[in-house]
Design a protein around this motif. Structure first.
Motif, PDB file in Angstrom:
ATOM      1  N   GLY A 118      38.517  33.430  33.838  1.00 17.98           N
ATOM      2  CA  GLY A 118      37.816  33.907  35.025  1.00 17.98           C
ATOM      3  C   GLY A 118      38.492  33.514  36.317  1.00 17.98           C
ATOM      4  N   VAL A 119      38.892  32.256  36.443  1.00 17.29           N
ATOM      5  CA  VAL A 119      39.528  31.769  37.668  1.00 17.29           C
ATOM      6  C   VAL A 119      40.883  32.451  37.877  1.00 17.29           C
ATOM      7  CG1 VAL A 119      40.620  29.737  36.605  1.00 17.29           C
ATOM      8  CG2 VAL A 119      39.997  29.702  39.027  1.00 17.29           C
ATOM      9  N   ASP A 120      41.611  32.716  36.808  1.00 21.69           N
ATOM     10  CA  ASP A 120      42.910  33.392  36.931  1.00 21.69           C
ATOM     11  C   ASP A 120      42.733  34.846  37.348  1.00 21.69           C
ATOM     12  OD1 ASP A 120      44.176  31.046  36.131  1.00 21.69           O
ATOM     13  OD2 ASP A 120      44.197  31.646  34.015  1.00 21.69           O
ATOM     14  N   PHE A 121      41.736  35.509  36.764  1.00 26.32           N
ATOM     15  CA  PHE A 121      41.462  36.895  37.140  1.00 26.32           C
ATOM     16  C   PHE A 121      41.054  36.979  38.605  1.00 26.32           C
ATOM     17  CE2 PHE A 121      38.597  40.438  37.873  1.00 26.32           C
ATOM     18  CZ  PHE A 121      39.367  41.498  37.410  1.00 26.32           C
ATOM     19  N   ARG A 122      40.158  36.086  39.024  1.00 30.01           N
ATOM     20  CA  ARG A 122      39.692  36.103  40.411  1.00 30.01           C
ATOM     21  C   ARG A 122      40.853  35.909  41.383  1.00 30.01           C
ATOM     22  NH1 ARG A 122      35.843  32.953  39.740  1.00 30.01           N
ATOM     23  NH2 ARG A 122      36.672  30.984  40.463  1.00 30.01           N
ATOM     24  N   MET A 123      41.743  34.962  41.094  1.00 32.59           N
ATOM     25  CA  MET A 123      42.886  34.729  41.984  1.00 32.59           C
ATOM     26  C   MET A 123      43.839  35.929  41.976  1.00 32.59           C
ATOM     27  SD  MET A 123      44.439  33.161  44.305  1.00 32.59           S
ATOM     28  CE  MET A 123      43.438  31.745  44.503  1.00 32.59           C
ATOM     29  N   ALA A 124      44.092  36.502  40.808  1.00 23.93           N
ATOM     30  CA  ALA A 124      44.964  37.679  40.725  1.00 23.93           C
ATOM     31  C   ALA A 124      44.356  38.844  41.514  1.00 23.93           C
ATOM     32  CB  ALA A 124      45.195  38.074  39.268  1.00 23.93           C
ATOM     33  N   TYR A 125      43.043  39.018  41.409  1.00 26.30           N
ATOM     34  CA  TYR A 125      42.358  40.081  42.143  1.00 26.30           C
ATOM     35  C   TYR A 125      42.484  39.852  43.649  1.00 26.30           C
ATOM     36  CZ  TYR A 125      38.963  43.749  43.042  1.00 26.30           C
ATOM     37  OH  TYR A 125      38.378  44.917  43.467  1.00 26.30           O
ATOM     38  N   GLN A 126      42.236  38.611  44.072  1.00 22.42           N
ATOM     39  CA  GLN A 126      42.298  38.296  45.494  1.00 22.42           C
ATOM     40  C   GLN A 126      43.714  38.473  46.037  1.00 22.42           C
ATOM     41  OE1 GLN A 126      40.621  34.362  45.182  1.00 22.42           O
ATOM     42  NE2 GLN A 126      38.620  35.056  45.879  1.00 22.42           N
ATOM     43  N   LEU A 127      44.717  38.084  45.276  1.00 21.18           N
ATOM     44  CA  LEU A 127      46.106  38.267  45.714  1.00 21.18           C
ATOM     45  C   LEU A 127      46.468  39.747  45.774  1.00 21.18           C
ATOM     46  CD1 LEU A 127      47.864  35.328  43.868  1.00 21.18           C
ATOM     47  CD2 LEU A 127      47.700  35.632  46.348  1.00 21.18           C
TER      48      LEU A 127
END
Length: 186
Positions: A118-127
């Motif tokens: 979840g945290v990796d997806f959220r950061m990838a989405y935000q980037l």
């Protein structure tokens, strides 16, 4: 009673629970989804832009409304999550509690559908969102950080240094091609 250092057991215990929740677990082995993920980040990405510049045969530009996919999966809870991220929100506790769920529940859905934590997806989405804002607009870094959900310019800087080993300003110059500025508007 404390340890003789003036702190109570309750205070120390609360403090250690907090640190256990944010510090990575030792010997943590990342999970790998045993099946092919159903969605990629690109499948799920909701563009922040609402209009696109087009030129007619005379070279005169005009803006046309874009069709924005606000329900890319058809899974109501997950689509709400994607729209939450697309609006630049990042407080997962608030989002999860509004659903009567826990952050871990949202993270599980993300993992099952994308194969990403979840945290990796959220950061990838935000980037990905920040990349679009950097490439197609001249927004200040304060605004890019806010609209992408990454936060302050300092957070934005460190996110780009970790992900690409460049500053956001350098990333903007790497991404931007001729005629990109103003190609889309918010």
């Amino acid at each position: 009673m404390g340890r003789g250092d003036g702190t109570s057991w309750k205070r120390r215990n609360k403090h250690s629970e907090y640190w256990r929740s944010i510090v990575p677990i030792r010997n943590f082995t990342p999970r790998t989804l045993a099946v092919k993920p159903q969605y990629t980040l690109e499948d799920l990405y909701i563009s922040p832009f609402r209009k696109r510049r087009l030129y007619n045969e005379d070279g005169i530009g005009r803006y046309e409304a874009l069709e924005v996919k606000t329900e890319p999966t058809g899974i109501e809870v997950f689509d709400k999550y994607l729209n939450y991220l697309a609006k630049g929100n990042s407080g997962m506790e608030n989002f999860a509690s509004a659903l009567g769920a826990r952050v871990e529940d949202i993270d599980s859905i993300v993992f099952l559908l994308t194969g990403m934590r979840g945290v990796d997806f959220r950061m990838a989405y935000q980037l990905r969102l920040a990349d679009d804002l950097l490439r197609y607009t001249n927004l200040e870094m304060v605004e890019v950080g806010r609209r992408s959900g990454i936060g302050t310019p300092t957070n934005l800087y460190y996110a780009y240094k970790r992900a690409y080993n460049v500053s956001p300003t350098r990333r903007r110059s790497q991404l931007r091609k001729k005629m990109d500025l103003g190609r889309y508007i918010l």
